[in-house]
Design an enzyme around this catalytic site. Structure first.
Site, PDB file in Angstrom:
ATOM      1  N   ASN A  11      47.840  35.988  35.245  1.00  0.00           N
ATOM      2  CA  ASN A  11      46.885  35.494  36.234  1.00  0.00           C
ATOM      3  C   ASN A  11      45.493  35.687  35.644  1.00  0.00           C
ATOM      4  O   ASN A  11      45.030  36.816  35.527  1.00  0.00           O
ATOM      5  CB  ASN A  11      47.073  36.288  37.530  1.00  0.00           C
ATOM      6  CG  ASN A  11      46.013  35.966  38.579  1.00  0.00           C
ATOM      7  OD1 ASN A  11      45.222  35.038  38.412  1.00  0.00           O
ATOM      8  ND2 ASN A  11      45.999  36.747  39.649  1.00  0.00           N
ATOM      9  N   TRP A  12      44.862  34.570  35.294  1.00  0.00           N
ATOM     10  CA  TRP A  12      43.557  34.671  34.632  1.00  0.00           C
ATOM     11  C   TRP A  12      42.401  34.868  35.612  1.00  0.00           C
ATOM     12  O   TRP A  12      41.247  34.953  35.202  1.00  0.00           O
ATOM     13  CB  TRP A  12      43.319  33.435  33.738  1.00  0.00           C
ATOM     14  CG  TRP A  12      44.107  33.469  32.465  1.00  0.00           C
ATOM     15  CD1 TRP A  12      44.923  34.483  32.028  1.00  0.00           C
ATOM     16  CD2 TRP A  12      44.159  32.467  31.444  1.00  0.00           C
ATOM     17  NE1 TRP A  12      45.470  34.167  30.817  1.00  0.00           N
ATOM     18  CE2 TRP A  12      45.014  32.931  30.426  1.00  0.00           C
ATOM     19  CE3 TRP A  12      43.562  31.204  31.297  1.00  0.00           C
ATOM     20  CZ2 TRP A  12      45.298  32.190  29.281  1.00  0.00           C
ATOM     21  CZ3 TRP A  12      43.832  30.452  30.152  1.00  0.00           C
ATOM     22  CH2 TRP A  12      44.692  30.956  29.155  1.00  0.00           C
ATOM     23  N   LYS A  13      42.717  34.856  36.921  1.00  0.00           N
ATOM     24  CA  LYS A  13      41.689  35.098  37.944  1.00  0.00           C
ATOM     25  C   LYS A  13      40.447  34.240  37.650  1.00  0.00           C
ATOM     26  O   LYS A  13      40.592  33.117  37.168  1.00  0.00           O
ATOM     27  CB  LYS A  13      41.381  36.598  38.019  1.00  0.00           C
ATOM     28  CG  LYS A  13      42.653  37.422  38.232  1.00  0.00           C
ATOM     29  CD  LYS A  13      42.408  38.866  38.595  1.00  0.00           C
ATOM     30  CE  LYS A  13      43.747  39.571  38.764  1.00  0.00           C
ATOM     31  NZ  LYS A  13      43.616  40.949  39.231  1.00  0.00           N
ATOM     32  N   HIS A  97      47.619  36.246  46.879  1.00  0.00           N
ATOM     33  CA  HIS A  97      47.198  37.378  46.039  1.00  0.00           C
ATOM     34  C   HIS A  97      46.327  38.325  46.865  1.00  0.00           C
ATOM     35  O   HIS A  97      45.559  37.888  47.724  1.00  0.00           O
ATOM     36  CB  HIS A  97      46.426  36.857  44.820  1.00  0.00           C
ATOM     37  CG  HIS A  97      46.201  37.915  43.798  1.00  0.00           C
ATOM     38  ND1 HIS A  97      45.189  38.839  43.914  1.00  0.00           N
ATOM     39  CD2 HIS A  97      46.876  38.225  42.673  1.00  0.00           C
ATOM     40  CE1 HIS A  97      45.249  39.674  42.883  1.00  0.00           C
ATOM     41  NE2 HIS A  97      46.275  39.326  42.117  1.00  0.00           N
ATOM     42  N   GLU A  99      43.659  39.765  46.259  1.00  0.00           N
ATOM     43  CA  GLU A  99      42.221  39.466  46.226  1.00  0.00           C
ATOM     44  C   GLU A  99      41.881  38.331  47.194  1.00  0.00           C
ATOM     45  O   GLU A  99      40.807  38.308  47.787  1.00  0.00           O
ATOM     46  CB  GLU A  99      41.788  39.138  44.783  1.00  0.00           C
ATOM     47  CG  GLU A  99      41.787  40.396  43.919  1.00  0.00           C
ATOM     48  CD  GLU A  99      42.104  40.164  42.443  1.00  0.00           C
ATOM     49  OE1 GLU A  99      42.028  39.013  41.983  1.00  0.00           O
ATOM     50  OE2 GLU A  99      42.430  41.156  41.764  1.00  0.00           O
ATOM     51  N   GLU A 169      52.656  43.651  44.011  1.00  0.00           N
ATOM     52  CA  GLU A 169      51.458  44.154  43.351  1.00  0.00           C
ATOM     53  C   GLU A 169      50.799  45.196  44.250  1.00  0.00           C
ATOM     54  O   GLU A 169      50.047  44.834  45.174  1.00  0.00           O
ATOM     55  CB  GLU A 169      50.469  43.011  43.091  1.00  0.00           C
ATOM     56  CG  GLU A 169      51.028  41.909  42.230  1.00  0.00           C
ATOM     57  CD  GLU A 169      49.920  41.103  41.539  1.00  0.00           C
ATOM     58  OE1 GLU A 169      49.959  41.016  40.318  1.00  0.00           O
ATOM     59  OE2 GLU A 169      49.012  40.608  42.235  1.00  0.00           O
ATOM     60  N   GLY A 175      43.953  46.313  38.429  1.00  0.00           N
ATOM     61  CA  GLY A 175      42.693  46.464  37.723  1.00  0.00           C
ATOM     62  C   GLY A 175      42.164  47.888  37.680  1.00  0.00           C
ATOM     63  O   GLY A 175      41.014  48.123  37.326  1.00  0.00           O
ATOM     64  N   SER A 215      48.102  46.548  36.462  1.00  0.00           N
ATOM     65  CA  SER A 215      47.863  47.279  35.216  1.00  0.00           C
ATOM     66  C   SER A 215      49.054  47.258  34.247  1.00  0.00           C
ATOM     67  O   SER A 215      49.338  48.259  33.586  1.00  0.00           O
ATOM     68  CB  SER A 215      47.432  48.723  35.524  1.00  0.00           C
ATOM     69  OG  SER A 215      46.231  48.732  36.277  1.00  0.00           O
ATOM     70  N   GLY A 236      47.248  40.687  34.996  1.00  0.00           N
ATOM     71  CA  GLY A 236      45.855  40.245  35.138  1.00  0.00           C
ATOM     72  C   GLY A 236      45.094  40.462  33.844  1.00  0.00           C
ATOM     73  O   GLY A 236      45.220  39.697  32.882  1.00  0.00           O
ATOM     74  N   GLY A 237      44.329  41.542  33.790  1.00  0.00           N
ATOM     75  CA  GLY A 237      43.436  41.827  32.665  1.00  0.00           C
ATOM     76  C   GLY A 237      44.077  41.653  31.297  1.00  0.00           C
ATOM     77  O   GLY A 237      43.492  41.027  30.401  1.00  0.00           O
TER      78      GLY A 237
END
Ligand code: 13P
Length: 251
Positions: A11-13, A97, A99, A169, A175, A215, A236-237
């Site tokens: 997920n490149w957000k 998600h 977020e 998640e 993150g 993470s 993610g990251g």
């Protein structure tokens, strides 16, 4: 793990411009060239979907959108429909998600509508669920997840859900560098599989992929994937750098 094919997704957000996304997608496609026993998906921003789809066209990498709106079309400035993301080359769509729930007022009710629209449009929905740290501390993890799943899937019949993926998640692990332990994650995944079994029967429960997110890194993916009910990851990251993400894919 039954015959569930692992799905490693990124997920490149809200990262990467069009050219950065295209470049990263092309690199990733090359790096995972020899992989065949698992699926790989990346979800760039809307503006890069068509470019990224073209960049990974002849590879095993598939593309997902990070959200969609439930109406087919209309006067909804700023929104995107299922057909629109499909026409940009998407096979998957991430829905609900944390977020989105946290910053953009998404609720279980409208997550349900988004999943309905995804299924109607032949997209594979990745339903994201997860508890906050406070909820975990108060021992409400299972009841929170139970509600998110039951409300998110309200009024769906068994035949609708063949392509559904669930991503667990924990909000406190996103993150933060704080990963759920593999045992904590496995406990939740086992609970979720039994919940799907109770709602829709054993066949769907055994075939549904349940991903872990929060993470995930090259250093912890193998241990997570060794658990019987963890069928992949939503990263993610660590998905932003193709080299790092390809290491996760090849765990
Ligand atoms: P991180 O891997 O950066 O913790 O993000 C997880 C996530 O939210 C994926 O959807």
């Amino acid at each position: 793990m039954g015959n569930r094919k692992p799905l490693i997704s990124g997920n490149w957000k809200m990262f990467k411009t069009c050219s950065e996304a295209t470049e990263a997608a092309s690199q990733l496609a090359k790096l995972v060239g020899g992989v065949s026993d698992r699926e790989v998906m990346i979800a760039p921003t809307y503006t890069s979907l068509a470019l990224v789809s073209a960049a990974v066209k002849d590879s095993i990498v598939s593309v997902g959108a990070q959200n969609l709106f439930w109406e087919d079309e209309g006067a909804y400035t700023g929104e995107i429909s299922a057909d629109m993301v499909t026409s940009a080359g998407c096979e998957y769509v991430i829905i609900g998600h944390s977020e989105r729930r946290q910053y953009f007022n998404e609720t279980d009710e409208n997550v349900n509508k988004r999943i309905k629209a995804a299924i109607k449009g032949n997209l594979k929905p990745v339903l994201c669920i997860g508890e906050t740290w406070e909820e975990r501390e108060a021992e409400k993890t299972f009841s929170v997840l139970d509600k998110q799943v039951k409300k998110g899937l309200e009024e769906f019949s068994l035949s609708d859900l063949g392509s559904l993926v669930i991503a667990y998640e924990p909000v406190w692990a996103i993150g933060t560098g704080k990963t759920a332990t593999t045992d904590q994650a496995q406990d939740v995944h086992k609970f979720l599989r039994s919940l799907i079994k109770e709602m829709y029967g054993e066949e769907l429960a055994e075939s549904m992929r349940i991903l872990y997110g929060g993470s995930v890194k090259p250093a912890n993916i193998a241990e997570l994937m060794s658990m019987p009910d963890i069928d992949g990851a939503l990263v993610g990251g660590a998905s932003l750098d193709p080299e790092t993400f390809s290491q996760i894919v090849k765990y």
